[in-house]
Design an enzyme around this catalytic site. Structure first.
Site, PDB file in Angstrom:
ATOM      1  N   ASP A  71       0.902  -1.108  -0.078  1.00  0.00           N
ATOM      2  CA  ASP A  71      -0.069   0.066   0.295  1.00  0.00           C
ATOM      3  C   ASP A  71       0.793   1.351  -0.074  1.00  0.00           C
ATOM      4  O   ASP A  71       1.552   1.535   0.797  1.00  0.00           O
ATOM      5  CB  ASP A  71      -0.790   0.097   1.158  1.00  0.00           C
ATOM      6  CG  ASP A  71      -1.553  -1.561   1.551  1.00  0.00           C
ATOM      7  OD1 ASP A  71      -1.263  -2.075   0.814  1.00  0.00           O
ATOM      8  OD2 ASP A  71      -2.277  -1.328   2.531  1.00  0.00           O
TER       9      ASP A  71
HETATM   10  N1  DQQ Z   1      -2.120  -3.902   3.896  1.00  0.00           N
HETATM   11  C1  DQQ Z   1      -3.671  -3.915   3.924  1.00  0.00           C
HETATM   12  C2  DQQ Z   1      -4.078  -2.804   5.064  1.00  0.00           C
HETATM   13  C3  DQQ Z   1      -3.132  -3.050   5.828  1.00  0.00           C
HETATM   14  C4  DQQ Z   1      -1.786  -3.333   5.247  1.00  0.00           C
HETATM   15  C5  DQQ Z   1      -4.449  -3.462   2.583  1.00  0.00           C
HETATM   16  C6  DQQ Z   1      -0.747  -4.076   5.985  1.00  0.00           C
HETATM   17  O1  DQQ Z   1      -5.174  -3.139   5.619  1.00  0.00           O
HETATM   18  O2  DQQ Z   1      -2.793  -2.030   7.019  1.00  0.00           O
HETATM   19  O3  DQQ Z   1      -3.514  -3.909   1.561  1.00  0.00           O
HETATM   20  O4  DQQ Z   1       0.271  -4.086   5.084  1.00  0.00           O
END
Ligand code: DQQ
Length: 585
Positions: A71
């Site tokens: 992300d």
């Molecule tokens: N990636 C998710 C999120 C979390 C993060 C979404 C963890 O919900 O915070 O891809 O790497």
């Protein structure tokens, strides 16, 4: 727990099955906790000493030198510098050991890496420093809110971090004060409570944030209020929720102007505006958004009746695109969207290649004048990478034609084309039974080789010389009862000759809500070795595909325009550029 491998967009039963079988052992090891990414225990200790394979590395998309990324986190503009943080595994090419990596830029195209900004080190984040957002507080003071994981059961809390030195425009060092965590998971599902948004300031002097969550199977955006940014109180009701959508990850909530393309600062509440709520659906790994009205006094958000408010709603991007985040770029009065482009290959291949994940080219995002949907376009700074150009105009494409666009680097290019058609009379009828199909199903029935009336026509990207491999980006126009229906596809099914690998190669697709009165349709595709980011009808429908050609690589990649419909298509104007390589971390 969702077990994540090459699956990206809408639910695909077969792939889920394959995925479950493949990672069944890991599921057991993982105790069924509600984390969002698959944990590959067998690869956690594999230090990526491997040499990074260059074959499918991108030339101008954001990526670190090696290892796994996911992300986008906390993008912001501060003292002349763009800051971009992202979820990163410093030890390997699968998800795990996640930290907030940090890069800086003056144009969002050339990037310089800095030291990791946030990493697990305190009781309030010792099992994970997960996604979050930045807010610029009054006095030009950035603050980051992020999710900390505090135990092996993945219990989630919300933390903050502040720069050690506000006079450093690079914000090199970040401090996590001892009064963390700011928000505990009280009255919520504690393993489904993450990804705080950028805060907005109400006229009552209270800050608000959203945190993604779910209750049973209802996805929701929990709302919290604070006067001083330190003490947060949960509102009685979520800002919004929707049944049968599952966990909402990475919510994003912001105002958009009904009058112009300029972006608005996140706290703007008045004027001729609408609001956008976007959520990332953990169960299906795609995102949807609604356009609606925010009522600040009641702190409620109501999607317009033109916005579908369930997992079939509008998407920013119909391809490999997830966990996106926007920020307001005050230097140029625009809102910018970043999205994570996840891989379509399997994790053992990521380990072999030494890296996984890229980010899209940052996109300017604004409300279409219809007020019904958003429009996106690559930031104009990207054009500084344009090199050699070729131009074609008024070229006719008859049924079965494909012409090569020669003279540019077809593996690393930016192509803008406007197609026109003499009439829509030959458009095939839109079968009423297709109404229950989503665009992607329709596209998989009617790929680029199935002859039609008006279309399929478009580009064959990352194509080998004799078309053993190609990724078509195409349009088909259908005649429905009182209107025309435009289907746009980015079809990865023939993108690679490799047969034995568990690659996810769908015909990504979306409908394009466009006025065809002028008998024209435009397409822009950013082609970068193993990614094709496409923008239909000047950014009304966007699709990103991740592909792994074996023949159509480097100098052996070709680009064609084609028509497989009985109506003649005219390339009214086509401009294509070889794209250069920016400084990339
Ligand atoms: N990636 C998710 C999120 C979390 C993060 C979404 C963890 O919900 O915070 O891809 O790497």
């Amino acid at each position: 727990m969702f077990c994540f491998i090459p699956m990206v967009a809408s639910s695909r039963f077969l792939w889920v099955l394959v995925d479950l079988i493949l990672c069944g052992i890991v599921l057991l090891n993982n105790g069924g906790v509600d984390g969002s990414h698959k944990v590959y225990m067998e690869y956690q200790s594999v230090v990526a000493a491997v040499e990074v394979k260059q074959l499918h590395r991108t030339g101008f998309h954001f990526q670190p030198k090696k290892h796994w990324i996911n992300d986008p986190n906390g993008p912001m503009y501060y003292k002349g510098i763009y800051h971009f943080f992202y979820q990163y595994n410093p030890k390997g090419a699968v998800w795990g050991n996640i930290v907030w990596a940090h890069s800086v830029s003056t144009d969002m195209i050339n990037w310089k890496p800095l030291d990791v900004a946030i990493y697990p080190s305190k009781p309030f984040d010792q099992y994970g420093a997960w996604s979050g957002s930045a807010t610029i507080l009054p006095g030009n003071k950035p603050i980051i809110l992020y999710t900390g994981v505090i135990d092996k059961n993945y219990t989630q809390v919300q933390n903050y971090a502040v720069p050690a030195n506000y006079s450093d425009p690079f914000l090199n060092e970040w401090i996590k004060p001892d009064n963390n965590p700011l928000v505990l998971p009280v009255g919520v599902n504690k393993t489904a409570f993450r990804d705080p948004t950028t805060a907005w300031l109400g006229q009552d002097g209270h800050w608000r944030i959203l945190v993604g969550g779910k209750r049973k199977h209802r996805g929701m955006a929990h709302l919290y209020r604070s006067r001083d940014f330190m003490k947060w109180t949960k509102a009685q009701h979520p800002l919004h929720s929707s049944a049968m959508t599952g966990m909402w990850e990475c919510p994003d909530f912001y105002p958009v102007s009904l009058d112009c393309e300029n972006g608005l600062e996140t706290s703007v509440m008045t004027g001729n505006i609408k609001h956008v709520l976007k959520v990332s659906l953990d169960e299906t790994r795609y995102e949807y958004y609604t356009v609606g009205t925010y009522f600040p006094k009641k702190d409620s958000y109501v999607p317009d009746n033109t916005s579908i408010d369930d997992r079939t709603g509008l998407r920013y991007d119909y391809g490999n695109f997830y966990a996106s985040k926007t920020f307001f770029d005050a230097s140029r009065n625009r809102r910018i969207l970043w999205g994570w482009v996840n891989e379509s290959d399997a994790s053992n291949e990521d380990v072999k290649k030494g890296w996984a994940g890229i980010q899209t080219i940052p996109r300017k995002i604004w409300l279409d004048p219809s007020g019904k949907q958003l429009v996106q376009w690559p930031i104009e700074e990207l054009e500084t990478l344009r090199g050699k150009k070729i131009h074609i105009c008024n070229h006719q494409l008859n049924l079965g034609d494909h012409i090569e666009i020669k003279g540019i680097t077809a593996a690393q290019a930016d192509v803008e084309v406007t197609f026109s058609f003499p009439s829509l009379d030959k458009a095939d009828s839109f079968d009423p039974s297709w109404v229950d199909m989503d665009a992607q199903q329709l596209c998989s029935h009617k790929g680029s080789n199935v002859q039609g009336g008006v279309g399929p026509f478009g580009l064959l990207t990352l194509a080998s010389k004799h078309l053993e491999e190609y990724t078509p980006i195409l349009f088909r126009i259908f005649k429905a009862k009182n209107k025309h229906v435009v289907l746009m596809c980015s079809d990865a099914t023939s993108s690679s000759l490799e047969k034995n690998k568990l690659w996810y190669k769908p015909s990504f697709a979306g409908f394009v809500d466009v006025d065809l009165a002028d008998n024209k349709l435009s397409l822009r595709s950013l082609i970068d070795h193993s990614i094709v980011e496409s923008f239909g009808a000047r950014g009304k429908t966007c699709i990103t595909s991740r592909v792994y050609p074996t023949l159509a690589v480097l100098k052996n990649a070709h680009l064609y325009a084609f028509n497989n419909g009985s109506e003649t298509i005219i390339i009214e104007s086509l401009n294509a550029w070889s794209m250069g390589n920016p400084l990339m971390n």
